[in-house]
Design a protein around this motif. Structure first.
Motif, short mmCIF file in Angstrom:
data_model
loop_
_atom_site.label_atom_id
_atom_site.label_comp_id
_atom_site.label_asym_id
_atom_site.label_seq_id
_atom_site.Cartn_x
_atom_site.Cartn_y
_atom_site.Cartn_z
N ALA A 58 0.85 -1.20 0.00
CA ALA A 58 0.00 0.00 0.00
C ALA A 58 0.88 1.24 0.00
CB ALA A 58 -0.89 0.00 1.24
N LEU A 59 0.36 2.33 -0.57
CA LEU A 59 1.09 3.60 -0.53
C LEU A 59 0.92 4.22 0.85
CD1 LEU A 59 0.19 5.09 -4.04
CD2 LEU A 59 2.44 4.30 -3.26
N PRO A 60 1.88 5.07 1.28
CA PRO A 60 1.74 5.74 2.57
C PRO A 60 0.48 6.62 2.58
CG PRO A 60 3.93 6.10 1.61
CD PRO A 60 3.10 5.46 0.56
N ALA A 61 -0.05 6.84 3.78
CA ALA A 61 -1.24 7.69 3.90
C ALA A 61 -0.95 9.06 3.29
CB ALA A 61 -1.63 7.83 5.37
N ARG A 103 6.59 19.78 3.11
CA ARG A 103 7.85 19.36 2.48
C ARG A 103 7.69 17.96 1.91
NH1 ARG A 103 9.83 21.96 7.08
NH2 ARG A 103 10.98 23.86 6.61
N ILE A 104 8.58 17.62 1.00
CA ILE A 104 8.49 16.30 0.35
C ILE A 104 9.01 15.23 1.30
CG2 ILE A 104 9.33 14.89 -1.57
CD1 ILE A 104 9.60 17.58 -3.14
N GLU A 105 8.08 14.38 1.75
CA GLU A 105 8.49 13.29 2.63
C GLU A 105 8.99 12.12 1.79
OE1 GLU A 105 5.99 12.62 6.12
OE2 GLU A 105 5.92 10.50 5.50
N GLN A 106 8.27 11.90 0.70
CA GLN A 106 8.68 10.80 -0.17
C GLN A 106 8.27 11.15 -1.61
OE1 GLN A 106 7.52 6.24 -0.72
NE2 GLN A 106 7.57 6.79 1.44
#
Lengths: 335, 182
Positions: free
Chosen positions: A218-221, A254-257
């Motif tokens: 699954a993709l992160p929330a 900010r870009i977490e991933q």
């Protein structure tokens, strides 16, 4: 077309043993690419083992993992409600490729294993290192406008044509490969091998090994994912270039991933790992994206006719990432 | 490993069971046209690029030129010759009527494939399947009745018409999609 033997496999083990010890044999599923290549004389199997009735058309979402059977059709995967909701990049990539008829017949494994549409590969009257090892590559000095700019070799500049593979690449998918010796799981990124001096070898699959399923977590929330494709005509054409991306922002915007993969530019879905690492933790902006992607593309080795792909893939990716990184309240993704 | 180059296949075509011995190289398209005399299904490019050979295979549209006949063992096939029988009554199928009424052809060569493909496309939309131009793939579409011209053009992009009768083709399909007489 050369005459060939045919048998329908009754079980997975039956299929594997029918192929493994018999050179020149091949698995048949949807046949949308293989039968075409047989008509062209590019593929000339002695025998086909039809696996289309094996119980490998499953599609499940369980314990945070999605598993897609090798024989699930492209149409079924694209239409699946959970795929559409949780992994829109995958539905979009499939729907951006082929035609309604082809998607109904083509299988998941067949899509990943489809052959390049390089015109020299498809024309048996021409040399081609991929089709006839050692015969040469006329593309470098001939028509290469549609061919690769990243990860290519002096022997071969063909691209992997699958749209679905590009989306599966940003989903960090793995493939399961079954042989008489057992089953192994390989990351999709490692499944395709660099052409080097042996471009006829495209994947790590051994003869007789059967790709049984594809899986991804699954993709992160809060993740958003999209696929964008540039074609020479509006519909039903292979990618000039394409981009799949997943973006996750943290609480501060900010870009977490970020995960980025490109189609139409390389012999495999091209994950832009350098750019991804550079973008992590940064505040998104078109300028940042452009600068970072330009650095990733420093490794490109374009030829005169496909030099335009460098700027095209950079610009389309910048636009897509900018859309995905919009603050949630005004997120409106266009395609 | 078997070594024969021929096999017997049994298919249900337009409601009739057919048992035929085929060379493995024979496609479903060539079986229909050359062995069974069902010449309504057309051979255009023979490479899955033009859609002229489209039939309904187990209820879904498919290119019959890329399907080996031997691999279609046990399949149910509907060709243009069987389309009228999909509805009650003696006349044509409403979609065939709409193609006539909307002048959706010039030479007519691509028409059987267009009609079989459109029947498949309408069923896909009724099942909620999105297309490349559906604004939100998650929402999909509710039914074929909400398909506009852009959706129909995208969903029919696997069928070429070299006479360029697309305007009439889209009009015919829109008319049937929006009606209840399917």
């Amino acid at each position: 077309m050369k005459p060939f033997a045919y048998q329908r496999a009754d079980s997975i083990d039956d299929a594997i043993s029918a192929i493994a010890n018999h050179p020149g044999t091949a698995y048949l599923a949807g046949g949308t690419n293989l039968v075409d290549l047989m008509k062209l004389g590019v593929s000339r199997p002695r025998a086909l083992v039809d696996i289309s009735h094996l119980p490998l058309d499953h599609l499940t979402h369980r314990d945070g993992h999605t598993v897609i059977g090798a024989l699930a059709t492209n149409a079924t995967v694209a239409a699946d409600p959970v795929i559409r909701t949780d992994f829109p990049v995958l539905s979009e990539s499939i729907l951006a490729g082929a035609s309604g008829q082809l998607r109904n017949s083509a299988s998941t494994a067949g899509n990943l294993l489809q052959k390049t549409r390089c015109t020299y590969f498809q024309d048996v009257s021409k040399p081609c290192n991929k089709r006839a090892p050692g015969s040469g590559c006329p593309a470098r000095t001939g028509a290469h406008r549609d061919l690769g700019i990243l990860g290519v070799s002096t022997s071969c500049i063909a691209t992997q044509p699958s749209d679905m593979a590009v989306a599966l690449s940003v989903l960090d998918a793995t493939v399961s490969l079954r042989s008489a010796a057992g089953e192994r799981t390989v990351k999709l990124q490692d499944f395709y091998v660099a052409p080097g001096t042996t471009p006829h070898r495209e994947t790590v699959l051994e003869h007789g090994e059967l790709l049984t399923q594809v899986a991804f977590p699954a993709l992160p929330a809060g993740a958003t994912s999209r696929y964008r494709k540039v074609r020479d005509r509006w519909s039903y054409a292979f990618a000039v270039i394409s981009v799949a991306a997943v973006v996750v922002l943290d609480a501060h915007g900010r870009i977490e991933q970020v995960r980025i993969a490109w189609g139409g530019v390389a012999p495999r879905p091209w994950r832009a790992y350098l750019a991804e690492a550079e973008l992590r933790g940064r505040r998104p902006s078109p300028e940042l994206f452009e600068r970072t992607l330009r650095a990733e593309l420093r490794h490109a080795t374009p030829l005169p006719q496909n030099e335009f792909k460098v700027d095209l893939v950079k610009d389309v990716t910048t636009a897509l990432l900018t859309d995905l990184a919009h603050p949630a309240e005004d997120r409106k993704v266009t395609r | 490993m078997k070594t024969d180059h021929t096999s017997e296949v049994t298919l249900r075509i337009n409601g009739t069971e057919e048992k035929v011995l085929v060379d493995h190289r024979v496609t479903l398209l060539d079986l229909l046209r050359d062995r069974l005399g069902l010449t309504g299904t057309k051979k255009g490019c023979d490479h899955g690029q033009c859609g002229a050979c489209t039939v309904l295979l187990n209820g879904r549209r498919a290119n019959s030129c890329l399907k080996l006949a031997v691999a279609a063992e046990g399949a149910t096939v509907v060709t243009i010759e069987g389309v009228a029988d999909l509805t009650e009554g003696d006349g044509l199928h409403p979609l065939q009527e709409a193609f006539v009424a909307n002048d959706a052809m010039q030479c007519g060569y691509c028409t059987p494939g267009q009609i079989c493909s459109a029947l498949g496309a309408l069923a896909e939309a009724d099942a909620g399947w999105p297309s490349h131009v559906t604004p939100d793939v998650t929402a999909g579409v509710k039914s074929a009745s909400e398909l506009g011209a852009e959706e129909i053009r995208e969903r029919m992009s696997g069928n070429l018409c070299r006479c360029g009768a697309y305007h009439g083709i889209v009009a015919a399909i829109t008319q049937v999609a929006s009606g209840s007489n399917r």
